[in-house]
Motif scaffolding. Structure first.
Motif, PDB file in Angstrom:
ATOM      1  N   PRO A   1      19.543 -63.506   2.530  1.00  0.00           N
ATOM      2  CA  PRO A   1      19.419 -64.686   1.668  1.00  0.00           C
ATOM      3  C   PRO A   1      20.582 -65.643   1.890  1.00  0.00           C
ATOM      4  O   PRO A   1      21.745 -65.241   1.882  1.00  0.00           O
ATOM      5  CB  PRO A   1      19.443 -64.088   0.258  1.00  0.00           C
ATOM      6  CG  PRO A   1      18.937 -62.697   0.420  1.00  0.00           C
ATOM      7  CD  PRO A   1      19.456 -62.240   1.758  1.00  0.00           C
ATOM      8  N   HIS A   2      20.259 -66.908   2.125  1.00  0.00           N
ATOM      9  CA  HIS A   2      21.299 -67.893   2.416  1.00  0.00           C
ATOM     10  C   HIS A   2      20.817 -69.261   1.956  1.00  0.00           C
ATOM     11  O   HIS A   2      19.660 -69.446   1.601  1.00  0.00           O
ATOM     12  CB  HIS A   2      21.636 -67.914   3.910  1.00  0.00           C
ATOM     13  CG  HIS A   2      20.500 -68.335   4.785  1.00  0.00           C
ATOM     14  ND1 HIS A   2      19.436 -67.498   5.087  1.00  0.00           N
ATOM     15  CD2 HIS A   2      20.233 -69.510   5.425  1.00  0.00           C
ATOM     16  CE1 HIS A   2      18.588 -68.129   5.872  1.00  0.00           C
ATOM     17  NE2 HIS A   2      19.032 -69.362   6.083  1.00  0.00           N
TER      18      HIS A   2
ATOM     19  N   LEU B   1      18.022 -70.610  -2.150  1.00  0.00           N
ATOM     20  CA  LEU B   1      18.173 -69.440  -1.300  1.00  0.00           C
ATOM     21  C   LEU B   1      16.843 -69.062  -0.663  1.00  0.00           C
ATOM     22  O   LEU B   1      15.785 -69.175  -1.278  1.00  0.00           O
ATOM     23  CB  LEU B   1      18.704 -68.256  -2.106  1.00  0.00           C
ATOM     24  CG  LEU B   1      20.216 -68.276  -2.320  1.00  0.00           C
ATOM     25  CD1 LEU B   1      20.553 -68.970  -3.632  1.00  0.00           C
ATOM     26  CD2 LEU B   1      20.793 -66.866  -2.303  1.00  0.00           C
TER      27      LEU B   1
ATOM     28  N   THR C   1      15.146 -66.412   2.848  1.00  0.00           N
ATOM     29  CA  THR C   1      15.362 -65.434   3.919  1.00  0.00           C
ATOM     30  C   THR C   1      14.567 -65.886   5.137  1.00  0.00           C
ATOM     31  O   THR C   1      14.057 -67.004   5.184  1.00  0.00           O
ATOM     32  CB  THR C   1      14.906 -64.043   3.473  1.00  0.00           C
ATOM     33  OG1 THR C   1      13.485 -64.084   3.216  1.00  0.00           O
ATOM     34  CG2 THR C   1      15.629 -63.595   2.218  1.00  0.00           C
TER      35      THR C   1
ATOM     36  N   GLN D   1      24.234 -61.430  -4.145  1.00  0.00           N
ATOM     37  CA  GLN D   1      23.585 -62.132  -3.036  1.00  0.00           C
ATOM     38  C   GLN D   1      23.827 -63.632  -3.125  1.00  0.00           C
ATOM     39  O   GLN D   1      24.068 -64.296  -2.114  1.00  0.00           O
ATOM     40  CB  GLN D   1      22.081 -61.841  -3.029  1.00  0.00           C
ATOM     41  CG  GLN D   1      21.718 -60.428  -2.609  1.00  0.00           C
ATOM     42  CD  GLN D   1      20.237 -60.153  -2.774  1.00  0.00           C
ATOM     43  OE1 GLN D   1      19.632 -60.486  -3.794  1.00  0.00           O
ATOM     44  NE2 GLN D   1      19.628 -59.541  -1.765  1.00  0.00           N
ATOM     45  N   TYR D   2      23.771 -64.167  -4.339  1.00  0.00           N
ATOM     46  CA  TYR D   2      24.007 -65.605  -4.510  1.00  0.00           C
ATOM     47  C   TYR D   2      25.435 -65.967  -4.122  1.00  0.00           C
ATOM     48  O   TYR D   2      25.666 -66.952  -3.389  1.00  0.00           O
ATOM     49  CB  TYR D   2      23.738 -66.015  -5.964  1.00  0.00           C
ATOM     50  CG  TYR D   2      23.958 -67.482  -6.217  1.00  0.00           C
ATOM     51  CD1 TYR D   2      22.937 -68.404  -6.028  1.00  0.00           C
ATOM     52  CD2 TYR D   2      25.214 -67.962  -6.615  1.00  0.00           C
ATOM     53  CE1 TYR D   2      23.144 -69.761  -6.239  1.00  0.00           C
ATOM     54  CE2 TYR D   2      25.427 -69.317  -6.831  1.00  0.00           C
ATOM     55  CZ  TYR D   2      24.390 -70.200  -6.638  1.00  0.00           C
ATOM     56  OH  TYR D   2      24.602 -71.552  -6.819  1.00  0.00           O
TER      57      TYR D   2
ATOM     58  N   GLN E   1      27.520 -64.413  -2.121  1.00  0.00           N
ATOM     59  CA  GLN E   1      27.743 -64.297  -0.680  1.00  0.00           C
ATOM     60  C   GLN E   1      27.067 -65.444   0.073  1.00  0.00           C
ATOM     61  O   GLN E   1      27.604 -65.944   1.066  1.00  0.00           O
ATOM     62  CB  GLN E   1      27.244 -62.946  -0.176  1.00  0.00           C
ATOM     63  CG  GLN E   1      28.038 -61.759  -0.698  1.00  0.00           C
ATOM     64  CD  GLN E   1      29.537 -61.882  -0.414  1.00  0.00           C
ATOM     65  OE1 GLN E   1      30.320 -62.214  -1.295  1.00  0.00           O
ATOM     66  NE2 GLN E   1      29.927 -61.625   0.816  1.00  0.00           N
ATOM     67  N   ALA E   2      25.902 -65.879  -0.398  1.00  0.00           N
ATOM     68  CA  ALA E   2      25.232 -67.019   0.238  1.00  0.00           C
ATOM     69  C   ALA E   2      26.058 -68.288   0.075  1.00  0.00           C
ATOM     70  O   ALA E   2      26.186 -69.092   1.005  1.00  0.00           O
ATOM     71  CB  ALA E   2      23.837 -67.209  -0.349  1.00  0.00           C
ATOM     72  N   ARG E   3      26.615 -68.497  -1.119  1.00  0.00           N
ATOM     73  CA  ARG E   3      27.439 -69.687  -1.340  1.00  0.00           C
ATOM     74  C   ARG E   3      28.724 -69.615  -0.509  1.00  0.00           C
ATOM     75  O   ARG E   3      29.211 -70.637  -0.018  1.00  0.00           O
ATOM     76  CB  ARG E   3      27.788 -69.825  -2.818  1.00  0.00           C
ATOM     77  CG  ARG E   3      26.637 -70.215  -3.716  1.00  0.00           C
ATOM     78  CD  ARG E   3      25.925 -71.472  -3.227  1.00  0.00           C
ATOM     79  NE  ARG E   3      26.853 -72.570  -2.981  1.00  0.00           N
ATOM     80  CZ  ARG E   3      26.588 -73.607  -2.202  1.00  0.00           C
ATOM     81  NH1 ARG E   3      25.429 -73.680  -1.556  1.00  0.00           N
ATOM     82  NH2 ARG E   3      27.475 -74.567  -2.046  1.00  0.00           N
TER      83      ARG E   3
ATOM     84  N   TRP F   1      28.910 -61.865   7.663  1.00  0.00           N
ATOM     85  CA  TRP F   1      28.053 -62.601   6.728  1.00  0.00           C
ATOM     86  C   TRP F   1      27.472 -63.852   7.352  1.00  0.00           C
ATOM     87  O   TRP F   1      26.330 -64.228   7.096  1.00  0.00           O
ATOM     88  CB  TRP F   1      28.835 -62.924   5.453  1.00  0.00           C
ATOM     89  CG  TRP F   1      28.848 -61.771   4.512  1.00  0.00           C
ATOM     90  CD1 TRP F   1      29.840 -60.851   4.334  1.00  0.00           C
ATOM     91  CD2 TRP F   1      27.789 -61.366   3.642  1.00  0.00           C
ATOM     92  NE1 TRP F   1      29.478 -59.909   3.416  1.00  0.00           N
ATOM     93  CE2 TRP F   1      28.217 -60.205   2.964  1.00  0.00           C
ATOM     94  CE3 TRP F   1      26.524 -61.877   3.368  1.00  0.00           C
ATOM     95  CZ2 TRP F   1      27.420 -59.542   2.029  1.00  0.00           C
ATOM     96  CZ3 TRP F   1      25.727 -61.237   2.433  1.00  0.00           C
ATOM     97  CH2 TRP F   1      26.181 -60.073   1.771  1.00  0.00           C
TER      98      TRP F   1
ATOM     99  N   ALA G   1      23.519 -64.793   7.868  1.00  0.00           N
ATOM    100  CA  ALA G   1      22.953 -65.967   7.206  1.00  0.00           C
ATOM    101  C   ALA G   1      22.394 -66.980   8.182  1.00  0.00           C
ATOM    102  O   ALA G   1      21.339 -67.576   7.935  1.00  0.00           O
ATOM    103  CB  ALA G   1      24.018 -66.631   6.325  1.00  0.00           C
TER     104      ALA G   1
END
Length: 282
Positions: free
Chosen positions: A34-35, A74, A76, A218-219, A221-223, A256, A260
């Motif tokens: 998720p990114h 987000l 995938t 997950q949020y 790490q995506a940010r 990461w 992503a």
């Protein structure tokens, strides 16, 4: 870097129009964690089939499909068939699209089967990739994006009236998102975020996951990956980008970032031309 010999990912920053990034890829085994992208993601599937999760739903995108994602949502991405999928994307900063359209744009559908526009996208994208000047690039970009926005974009979301309880809940979660952005380079704890929302930690995780379709971790790490990407595009070193994004070190960022975006930070900077100059000692 990829398991399958035919896989590749290539980014290119537009030298002719600030706020636009071009991306071309073929993927078979690689699956994106998720990114997010800070801007709009507009693209077309050239071959194969992609499966991606977006706003809590799974989408299947075969060849001839346009993929239309709004900023900061987000998602995938992975192959749905053994042959993988080949596709091209334009990443467009919100200000750039706003200047083009004259208003806010919103895409209500993430995947639309539109073979004619997808074919136009692929032809125009290739011309944009090798455009010799801004006249050629901006002309193709404007014609293509106008056609997509006019057919599939909306100027505003049509939202039903929101009950007061739901408005308060979303306001508390907005405070959490603001807290995450303000402290992204710190050690964010579940207790801090739950307190910001005014919930117990378990209730917070359930509420956040239901609202945003990913866990709080997950949020975050995506940010962090998105912030690092923005800094890398501004010629930050990978180690400085990792520190500013709250990642432990450069190797942590590498893991990461690859999950992503499909490339390492060094590969991304090499592709878009923002590798920092090496330090020279006199």
């Amino acid at each position: 870097m990829f398991h399958h010999p035919s896989e590749f990912v290539t980014f290119k920053a537009s030298p002719h129009l600030p706020g636009v990034e071009l991306y071309s890829a073929r993927l078979v085994d690689h699956a994106f964690a998720p990114h997010v992208h800070d801007g709009y993601s507009i693209g077309a599937i050239e071959a194969g089939v992609e499966r991606f999760r977006y706003l809590g739903s799974d989408h299947i995108a075969p060849a001839g499909t346009l993929v239309l994602l709004n900023p900061d949502e987000l998602h995938t991405g992975q192959a749905e068939v053994d042959a993988g999928w080949t596709y091209q994307m334009l990443y467009i900063e919100p200000d750039t699209l706003r200047e083009l359209t004259g208003s806010e744009a919103f895409f209500p559908e993430a995947a639309v089967h539109s073979p004619d526009l997808a074919q136009d996208f692929q032809r125009t994208f290739r011309r944009m990739w090798t455009a010799p000047d801004d006249l050629a690039f901006v002309s193709g970009f404007t014609t293509l994006v106008d056609a997509i926005v006019s057919r599939y974009g909306k100027n505003a979301r049509n939202l039903a009236p929101v009950p007061d309880s739901e408005r308060r809940r979303m306001a508390s979660l907005r405070r959490v998102l603001d807290c995450i952005e303000a402290h992204l380079d710190d050690n964010l704890s579940i207790d801090m975020l739950a307190a910001e929302a005014g919930l117990s930690v378990f209730h917070f995780v359930r509420t956040f996951s239901a609202a945003f379709h990913v866990t709080p971790h997950q949020y975050v790490q995506a940010r962090r990956a998105a912030r690092a990407k923005s800094l890398l595009a501004q010629r930050a070193t990978p180690s400085d980008a990792a520190a500013a994004a709250g990642l432990t070190d450069q190797s942590h960022l590498n893991r990461w970032f690859k999950r992503a975006y499909g490339v390492t930070p060094a590969q991304y900077q090499q592709q878009i031309g923002t590798r920092p100059a090496p330090n020279r000692r006199g």
